[in-house]
Design an enzyme around this catalytic site. Structure first.
Site, PDB file in Angstrom:
ATOM      1  CG  ASP A 180      38.061  -8.768  34.643  1.00  0.00           C
ATOM      2  OD1 ASP A 180      37.519  -9.471  33.764  1.00  0.00           O
ATOM      3  OD2 ASP A 180      39.178  -8.251  34.494  1.00  0.00           O
ATOM      4  CG  PHE A 238      46.349   2.571  32.492  1.00  0.00           C
ATOM      5  CD1 PHE A 238      46.142   3.628  31.622  1.00  0.00           C
ATOM      6  CD2 PHE A 238      45.254   1.824  32.899  1.00  0.00           C
ATOM      7  CE1 PHE A 238      44.874   3.949  31.173  1.00  0.00           C
ATOM      8  CE2 PHE A 238      43.979   2.135  32.457  1.00  0.00           C
ATOM      9  CZ  PHE A 238      43.788   3.198  31.586  1.00  0.00           C
TER      10      PHE A 238
END
Length: 553
Positions: free
Chosen positions: A316, A202
């Site tokens: 993650d 992003f």
């Protein structure tokens, strides 16, 4: 021919490295800016005084400036200072390395509790019954238990009358002035921007410097249009709120959240030492020395435990997301996939990175919780040792489906010569196929820190920052891709913002995060500077009829 890409990179790196060197308040421009700063006047704090909860833990322990001012207040009353001094001695004993000296300190602590400061009068912060027990103690086990009791009584003492008196003292008035100063609006004008360090889905991450303190940070700039087009608002807000909640030396800190015309910005710890993936594959032979593997694994374990204690599943964990700071300590980063557990319910959304996802995430109907992070820990330890992941060889071309089947069905093998028996064992336990058999989740009290792989780590000292890292990054090296290797984003067209978007941007842009901001103020010397009663005229506290916060940007 001049290599313009190389020249651009050289210029960007030089400016960035120079900023890192001069981030200690030694530049004339920085000194000039500081002279324009002043704390708000006392009258501007009255509304905050009424709204601020009288929470001892928050005001006097968690918030660095509150903690500092509370201790300054205690120093003005001998009985209060005695209690605080005792607690500091206990902390020193708790963090001391094992040995004869630690035993001697324990005996001295109990002796201090057993002898009243004045004949016939017990310590003001200890009960007479505890003083009597200390006088009769004969074994180290008894002494350690009594010191714990004395610690609890001393803390309870400080939370009572001393805390009440602090709340009506000039020291608390000063704290409120700093809190109002902390709540000032933050914009991109607050920072000097340097080179781009990387790109994400992003937006980009760049190095920035706070103009008024010189503190360096990493700024994650999320493109507003790209967020809206890809429906990434919820993920961005979730990462921001989770980072805001976490205050751990083993997880990157969020210092500011603000918006510019085109971006939402998260300003976080700048980790100059690169990520562990870089060190595993790009420095010397593949893999890391075992002393580094143990040290990083210990800090990563602490980071995961801190997240879990807050009800957060990381999802993650991998070497690429573990970053080194200037001193060689590591922190977990990129919490974009992290999720808050709601009412103990399992997570059902599949998320993570191939090669690090636990079997329960890969199942047909995913249902999982905290144990997935311990599986990823096993993958990461394996990779640090072997220079490859457990179920895929280095540079091996393999489909996602094949990798999934290997993860679900194959047992891990240890062919690399650097694996010790302890390393093999902890990897096997972390890489157990079922969560119930996995280290860290076999039972409620299953603590990975107790595994013999970590036998050389003193975890209380590690958490206190008292263990020297085995490797220190070179301060003259930029551990990031060259600027010309970082791809530019194409412009997002046809995206317009409505009132709902603007409300979301305002919800995101909350300004300074208290603990990180206060640490910055103390660390960079601004706390001492603005509190100095001998500060030159014109650089003091604000006029009580104004906001009092004067910023030169």
């Amino acid at each position: 021919m001049v290599d313009m890409g190389g020249l651009d990179n050289l210029i960007a790196n030089t400016a960035y490295l120079q900023a890192r060197k001069t981030s200690d308040a030694d530049s004339k421009e920085l000194q000039r800016r500081r002279r324009s700063l002043m704390l708000p006047g006392p009258q501007s704090c009255e509304q905050l005084r009424q709204a601020m909860p009288a929470d001892f833990n928050s005001l006097c322990e968690q918030q660095p400036i509150g903690r500092r001012l509370f201790r300054d207040f205690l120093a003005t009353v001998p009985a209060y200072q005695e209690a605080m001094g005792f607690l500091e001695e206990v902390q020193s004993w708790e963090l001391a390395e094992e040995g004869p000296a630690k035993g001697s300190t324990l005996q001295a602590l109990v002796a201090t509790c057993a002898v009243a400061p004045n004949p016939g009068q017990p310590h003001s912060f200890l009960s007479p019954a505890l003083v009597t027990k200390c006088q009769a103690a004969t074994t180290d086990e008894e002494r350690a238990s009594l010191v714990e009791q004395a610690k609890a009584e001393a803390m309870a003492f400080l939370q009572d009358q001393p805390f009440r008196e602090f709340l009506v003292s000039p020291f608390y008035d000063k704290f409120l002035q700093w809190k109002v100063f902390e709540m000032q609006p933050v914009s991109d004008k607050y920072f000097e921007e340097f080179r781009v360090l990387g790109k994400g889905g992003f937006g980009e991450v760049c190095a920035v410097q706070v103009k008024n303190t010189g503190k360096m940070y990493a700024c994650k700039k999320l493109d507003k249009k790209r967020l809206k087009k890809k429906s990434g608002e919820k993920m961005a807000l979730s990462e921001k709120e989770i980072l805001e909640k976490v205050s751990s030396p083993f997880v990157v800190s969020l210092a500011y959240a603000f918006e510019s015309k085109s971006h939402l910005c998260l300003v976080m710890s700048l980790m100059n030492g690169g990520d562990l993936k870089f060190h595993i594959y790009s420095v010397g032979e593949r893999g890391l020395d075992m002393n580094r593997v143990i040290f990083y694994s210990a800090q990563m374990t602490c980071g995961v435990l801190h997240l879990h204690s807050l009800g957060i599943v990381y999802r993650d964990l991998k070497p690429e997301n573990v970053l080194l700071d200037d001193l060689g300590n590591c922190r977990l980063s990129d919490l974009g996939l992290a999720v808050q557990i709601q009412d103990g319910k399992p997570v059902t959304q599949r998320a993570g990175t191939n090669g690090y996802m636990a079997p329960e995430i890969l199942m047909e109907k995913a249902s999982y919780s905290y144990p997935v992070d311990w599986f990823a820990m096993g993958c990461s330890i394996y990779e640090m040792v072997a220079g490859r992941t457990p179920f895929k060889d280095y540079k091996e071309k393999i489909s996602k489906e094949d990798l999934k089947q290997r993860t679900l069905k194959e047992e891990v093998r240890f062919q690399h010569q650097s694996f010790t028996e302890e390393a093999k064992d902890i990897c096997r336990l972390f890489l157990a196929k079922t969560p119930e058999q996995r280290l860290g989740s076999r039972e409620k009290s299953d603590d990975p820190r107790k595994h013999h792989f970590f036998k050389t780590i003193n975890f209380p000292r590690l958490e206190a920052g008292l263990v020297d890292p085995p490797f220190v990054p070179d301060p003259s090296v930029v551990y990031a891709k060259d600027v010309d290797e970082i791809e530019d984003f194409s412009e997002v067209r046809g995206v317009e913002f409505d009132d709902k978007d603007k409300q979301f941007f305002q919800r995101f842009a909350t300004g300074a995060v208290p603990i990180a901001w206060q640490e910055e103020i103390i660390e960079t010397g601004l706390f001492e500077e603005l509190n100095d009663p001998n500060r030159p005229a014109g650089c003091g506290e604000g006029n009580s009829s104004r906001s009092g916060v004067c910023l030169l940007l």
